[in-house]
Design a protein around this motif. Sequence first.
Motif, PDB file in Angstrom:
ATOM      1  N   LEU A 145     -10.746   0.028   2.207  1.00 43.42           N
ATOM      2  CA  LEU A 145     -10.820   1.030   1.150  1.00 43.42           C
ATOM      3  C   LEU A 145      -9.814   2.152   1.348  1.00 43.42           C
ATOM      4  O   LEU A 145      -9.285   2.714   0.384  1.00 43.42           O
ATOM      5  CB  LEU A 145     -12.240   1.609   1.082  1.00 43.42           C
ATOM      6  CG  LEU A 145     -13.336   0.635   0.630  1.00 43.42           C
ATOM      7  CD1 LEU A 145     -14.680   1.345   0.613  1.00 43.42           C
ATOM      8  CD2 LEU A 145     -13.011   0.063  -0.731  1.00 43.42           C
ATOM      9  N   LYS A 146      -9.552   2.472   2.606  1.00 47.68           N
ATOM     10  CA  LYS A 146      -8.611   3.560   2.877  1.00 47.68           C
ATOM     11  C   LYS A 146      -7.193   3.173   2.456  1.00 47.68           C
ATOM     12  O   LYS A 146      -6.417   4.018   2.007  1.00 47.68           O
ATOM     13  CB  LYS A 146      -8.645   3.923   4.356  1.00 47.68           C
ATOM     14  CG  LYS A 146      -9.976   4.528   4.801  1.00 47.68           C
ATOM     15  CD  LYS A 146      -9.957   4.851   6.292  1.00 47.68           C
ATOM     16  CE  LYS A 146     -11.301   5.434   6.738  1.00 47.68           C
ATOM     17  NZ  LYS A 146     -11.317   5.706   8.194  1.00 47.68           N
ATOM     18  N   THR A 147      -6.849   1.895   2.614  1.00 45.48           N
ATOM     19  CA  THR A 147      -5.499   1.459   2.238  1.00 45.48           C
ATOM     20  C   THR A 147      -5.346   1.318   0.727  1.00 45.48           C
ATOM     21  O   THR A 147      -4.235   1.391   0.210  1.00 45.48           O
ATOM     22  CB  THR A 147      -5.149   0.112   2.902  1.00 45.48           C
ATOM     23  OG1 THR A 147      -6.018  -0.912   2.389  1.00 45.48           O
ATOM     24  CG2 THR A 147      -5.304   0.194   4.411  1.00 45.48           C
ATOM     25  N   LEU A 148      -6.466   1.090   0.027  1.00 42.59           N
ATOM     26  CA  LEU A 148      -6.391   0.912  -1.423  1.00 42.59           C
ATOM     27  C   LEU A 148      -6.321   2.233  -2.172  1.00 42.59           C
ATOM     28  O   LEU A 148      -5.834   2.295  -3.294  1.00 42.59           O
ATOM     29  CB  LEU A 148      -7.611   0.122  -1.910  1.00 42.59           C
ATOM     30  CG  LEU A 148      -7.681  -1.349  -1.502  1.00 42.59           C
ATOM     31  CD1 LEU A 148      -8.979  -1.977  -1.985  1.00 42.59           C
ATOM     32  CD2 LEU A 148      -6.492  -2.129  -2.036  1.00 42.59           C
ATOM     33  N   LYS A 149      -6.811   3.285  -1.568  1.00 39.77           N
ATOM     34  CA  LYS A 149      -6.873   4.578  -2.238  1.00 39.77           C
ATOM     35  C   LYS A 149      -5.508   5.257  -2.219  1.00 39.77           C
ATOM     36  O   LYS A 149      -4.798   5.233  -1.217  1.00 39.77           O
ATOM     37  CB  LYS A 149      -7.908   5.469  -1.534  1.00 39.77           C
ATOM     38  CG  LYS A 149      -8.197   6.775  -2.235  1.00 39.77           C
ATOM     39  CD  LYS A 149      -9.292   7.531  -1.499  1.00 39.77           C
ATOM     40  CE  LYS A 149      -9.581   8.866  -2.158  1.00 39.77           C
ATOM     41  NZ  LYS A 149     -10.636   9.622  -1.438  1.00 39.77           N
ATOM     42  N   VAL A 150      -5.145   5.865  -3.345  1.00 34.91           N
ATOM     43  CA  VAL A 150      -3.874   6.601  -3.414  1.00 34.91           C
ATOM     44  C   VAL A 150      -4.154   8.020  -3.899  1.00 34.91           C
ATOM     45  O   VAL A 150      -5.091   8.262  -4.661  1.00 34.91           O
ATOM     46  CB  VAL A 150      -2.865   5.917  -4.367  1.00 34.91           C
ATOM     47  CG1 VAL A 150      -2.444   4.573  -3.845  1.00 34.91           C
ATOM     48  CG2 VAL A 150      -3.431   5.791  -5.773  1.00 34.91           C
ATOM     49  N   ALA A 151      -3.343   8.936  -3.443  1.00 39.71           N
ATOM     50  CA  ALA A 151      -3.505  10.338  -3.832  1.00 39.71           C
ATOM     51  C   ALA A 151      -3.289  10.485  -5.340  1.00 39.71           C
ATOM     52  O   ALA A 151      -2.372   9.892  -5.908  1.00 39.71           O
ATOM     53  CB  ALA A 151      -2.511  11.208  -3.069  1.00 39.71           C
ATOM     54  N   GLY A 152      -4.136  11.285  -5.959  1.00 45.10           N
ATOM     55  CA  GLY A 152      -4.012  11.523  -7.392  1.00 45.10           C
ATOM     56  C   GLY A 152      -4.755  10.531  -8.250  1.00 45.10           C
ATOM     57  O   GLY A 152      -4.807  10.671  -9.467  1.00 45.10           O
ATOM     58  N   GLY A 153      -5.367   9.498  -7.629  1.00 46.83           N
ATOM     59  CA  GLY A 153      -6.164   8.545  -8.385  1.00 46.83           C
ATOM     60  C   GLY A 153      -5.442   7.246  -8.650  1.00 46.83           C
ATOM     61  O   GLY A 153      -4.249   7.225  -8.948  1.00 46.83           O
ATOM     62  N   GLY A 154      -6.170   6.153  -8.543  1.00 48.24           N
ATOM     63  CA  GLY A 154      -5.596   4.842  -8.804  1.00 48.24           C
ATOM     64  C   GLY A 154      -5.818   3.899  -7.642  1.00 48.24           C
ATOM     65  O   GLY A 154      -6.615   4.156  -6.730  1.00 48.24           O
ATOM     66  N   ILE A 155      -5.087   2.788  -7.661  1.00 54.54           N
ATOM     67  CA  ILE A 155      -5.246   1.738  -6.655  1.00 54.54           C
ATOM     68  C   ILE A 155      -3.885   1.394  -6.081  1.00 54.54           C
ATOM     69  O   ILE A 155      -2.898   1.231  -6.818  1.00 54.54           O
ATOM     70  CB  ILE A 155      -5.867   0.473  -7.285  1.00 54.54           C
ATOM     71  CG1 ILE A 155      -7.231   0.801  -7.911  1.00 54.54           C
ATOM     72  CG2 ILE A 155      -6.028  -0.632  -6.253  1.00 54.54           C
ATOM     73  CD1 ILE A 155      -7.805  -0.336  -8.725  1.00 54.54           C
ATOM     74  N   ASN A 156      -3.817   1.267  -4.764  1.00 53.45           N
ATOM     75  CA  ASN A 156      -2.605   0.815  -4.097  1.00 53.45           C
ATOM     76  C   ASN A 156      -2.532  -0.706  -4.244  1.00 53.45           C
ATOM     77  O   ASN A 156      -3.335  -1.442  -3.662  1.00 53.45           O
ATOM     78  CB  ASN A 156      -2.638   1.214  -2.626  1.00 53.45           C
ATOM     79  CG  ASN A 156      -1.364   0.826  -1.896  1.00 53.45           C
ATOM     80  OD1 ASN A 156      -0.420   0.314  -2.491  1.00 53.45           O
ATOM     81  ND2 ASN A 156      -1.334   1.075  -0.601  1.00 53.45           N
ATOM     82  N   LEU A 157      -1.598  -1.196  -5.035  1.00 56.63           N
ATOM     83  CA  LEU A 157      -1.534  -2.628  -5.336  1.00 56.63           C
ATOM     84  C   LEU A 157      -0.914  -3.463  -4.210  1.00 56.63           C
ATOM     85  O   LEU A 157      -1.142  -4.674  -4.151  1.00 56.63           O
ATOM     86  CB  LEU A 157      -0.729  -2.854  -6.618  1.00 56.63           C
ATOM     87  CG  LEU A 157      -1.340  -2.324  -7.919  1.00 56.63           C
ATOM     88  CD1 LEU A 157      -0.436  -2.679  -9.085  1.00 56.63           C
ATOM     89  CD2 LEU A 157      -2.734  -2.884  -8.137  1.00 56.63           C
ATOM     90  N   LYS A 158      -0.153  -2.831  -3.317  1.00 58.56           N
ATOM     91  CA  LYS A 158       0.552  -3.605  -2.289  1.00 58.56           C
ATOM     92  C   LYS A 158      -0.391  -4.417  -1.412  1.00 58.56           C
ATOM     93  O   LYS A 158      -0.152  -5.618  -1.184  1.00 58.56           O
ATOM     94  CB  LYS A 158       1.410  -2.666  -1.430  1.00 58.56           C
ATOM     95  CG  LYS A 158       2.292  -3.415  -0.437  1.00 58.56           C
ATOM     96  CD  LYS A 158       3.211  -2.462   0.330  1.00 58.56           C
ATOM     97  CE  LYS A 158       4.086  -3.231   1.310  1.00 58.56           C
ATOM     98  NZ  LYS A 158       4.953  -2.315   2.091  1.00 58.56           N
ATOM     99  N   PRO A 159      -1.493  -3.837  -0.873  1.00 65.64           N
ATOM    100  CA  PRO A 159      -2.408  -4.654  -0.070  1.00 65.64           C
ATOM    101  C   PRO A 159      -3.018  -5.806  -0.859  1.00 65.64           C
ATOM    102  O   PRO A 159      -3.255  -6.877  -0.313  1.00 65.64           O
ATOM    103  CB  PRO A 159      -3.486  -3.653   0.373  1.00 65.64           C
ATOM    104  CG  PRO A 159      -2.846  -2.321   0.261  1.00 65.64           C
ATOM    105  CD  PRO A 159      -1.905  -2.425  -0.890  1.00 65.64           C
ATOM    106  N   ILE A 160      -3.267  -5.583  -2.146  1.00 63.27           N
ATOM    107  CA  ILE A 160      -3.842  -6.643  -2.972  1.00 63.27           C
ATOM    108  C   ILE A 160      -2.844  -7.785  -3.132  1.00 63.27           C
ATOM    109  O   ILE A 160      -3.197  -8.966  -3.059  1.00 63.27           O
ATOM    110  CB  ILE A 160      -4.254  -6.088  -4.345  1.00 63.27           C
ATOM    111  CG1 ILE A 160      -5.348  -5.031  -4.180  1.00 63.27           C
ATOM    112  CG2 ILE A 160      -4.732  -7.202  -5.270  1.00 63.27           C
ATOM    113  CD1 ILE A 160      -5.759  -4.347  -5.462  1.00 63.27           C
ATOM    114  N   GLN A 161      -1.589  -7.432  -3.338  1.00 64.59           N
ATOM    115  CA  GLN A 161      -0.557  -8.461  -3.467  1.00 64.59           C
ATOM    116  C   GLN A 161      -0.384  -9.230  -2.160  1.00 64.59           C
ATOM    117  O   GLN A 161      -0.170 -10.442  -2.163  1.00 64.59           O
ATOM    118  CB  GLN A 161       0.757  -7.806  -3.900  1.00 64.59           C
ATOM    119  CG  GLN A 161       0.702  -7.254  -5.331  1.00 64.59           C
ATOM    120  CD  GLN A 161       1.856  -6.321  -5.653  1.00 64.59           C
ATOM    121  OE1 GLN A 161       2.359  -5.623  -4.769  1.00 64.59           O
ATOM    122  NE2 GLN A 161       2.257  -6.280  -6.908  1.00 64.59           N
TER     123      GLN A 161
END
Length: 615
Positions: A145-161
Amino acid sequence: MSSSAPHSHSSDGPGRRRRRHRRWPWITLACVLLVLGVIGVVGFLFVREALSVKDDLVAAKTELGTITGAVQTGDTSQLLAASENALSHTTHANATVQGPLWHVAVKIPVIGQNVAAIQDTTRAAQILAKEALPAAVKLVTTLNLKTLKVAGGGINLKPIQEAAADLPVLRHAFADAQAAVAGIDRSTLNPAVDGSIGQLLDIIDQAGPALADVEKNLPTLIDLAGGHGARRYMIIFQNNAEIRATGGNAANTAILIVHNGRMKLVDDAQTRAYKVAEYTGVGSPYPLPAKTRKLYEWDYTLYAQNFTRTPDFPTTAKLFSGLWTKVTHTKLDGVVSVDPVALARMLQVTGPVSLPDGSKIGSGNAVKLLLSDVYARFGRDTKGSDAYFGQVTSRVFNRIAAGGWSPTRMLAAFQWGISQQRIYAWFTRPAEQALSVQTGTDGILLGSNAKVSQVGVYLNDSSHSKLEYYLKTRTSVTCDAVARTVTTTVTMTSSVPGPQLNAFTLGGRNWVYHIPSTTMLLDVLGFALPGGTITSHPQQGDLAFWTRSGTELGRDARSISVTLPMGKTKKVSFTSTVPRGDLGPLSVRFSPTVTGTPVSVAGSCNALFPPSHPQ
């Protein structure tokens, strides 16, 4: 001498023969006892091995049970330890069931099929522990969850990819496990054996297709999240207090830009121009057949708050999209709808949200705040109420986008909203719209009975009020197999407290028809099954001149008006003929109210429609 020899022979011979016969029972008994002893020893050894296998599998299951907690806490070391321990136990169990005793036991009639099932299931468990668990641990670690969270809101897509590369490994592991248990016929198993291995067999059966779906749909989800370019979505909020077919008056909208997982609500010149157009009767250019327009009031496509009068959400979305393009000369990538009741479920997960005036909105007060209190506060000051809705939308969206809440609980909130027909989505790209259909958010008025036979009764407010805050409904379906008909009935009850309500809540046009302002005025809409014809009971509504007939997406339909005074209950039924040909199980749709809508289907329908399969 010659006479004594025969005498001696006659006395010795028979005696010796009798002694030989007496030895055989003892020898036979000894052999039987020896065989029983061997069987007893072998049986003892087999039972001991079976108990050892059971202990190993229970221990492996216990280790696997710790993984959920480790995922939630992000404890990678615990994940790895659980994975290694589970592999150790399943490896030992698998080695045991491959031993000589098990190969003998599998050939024993009746017992053998149960032994073989345990062998196969243990082998499958070892495959999953050896091949699937390491990939799953890697996947969970990557999607922390820590890697998916991005500042300002949203989802970090790189780990998902990155995680997408591990999905084929998982899918192949479950396919191998499925192959290992493919020969098991559970109907022939001893109930105790089936009870012991059944849970794992169910998981194997379900996980394979689920993983295939995730692997197939993940690229589409990444696209939806702006992984390959910015997307523009319109979010519409359906107001159940002024009811419409798919929820309510939907004049309150927001524009969401999603790019590379980051999300932002937009308030610019285009969105402001669009909001003006929603109210001024500019109308959507999306074309509708004349026979469809006949089902609804004349201003259906002129004002955005009326676009949700149709039960076909794609039509609603195209009306909104068409108006957006007409005003801004740009295009939307999709339209998403949610109502305050579904929003309240999400707030259960996020916790309360602070508003600019110092108050808070949470799961306990969201529905009342947005569907009742706001009108008592602002009355006919639509600019004030619109500004307030905008503030609430922005604050709640920012809280959801910020993350920090439980993904599993949020997913459950979404699933509940979908099941209650409170969340819909439409997308312009075929793959994304196909995903909407798969998840049940499409809200399509079906034109075929092949997959499901869709019935339903829908409500549209005609009093220009917010009185449906006090409306309760229930829907029932009955069938006549001989006449080949299906009847859908909506029961409506008003709990309006009295005339002391604010003017914006009371019926704004009731006076024209000499109806008390506390009385709900509803258009009640029913559709025939595709290929069928429809009748209503009563045949005419309380305002007979408002009775309408027409077709939408090839389905015959009828709309009658109902006046529902405070404290009263009324029923309306629509009966459709059931066409010949393939029929899917019954699917019942309705207009969601502030409270839930109980649905019942009579057993008489089993003779016409196949049973629905559990999801």
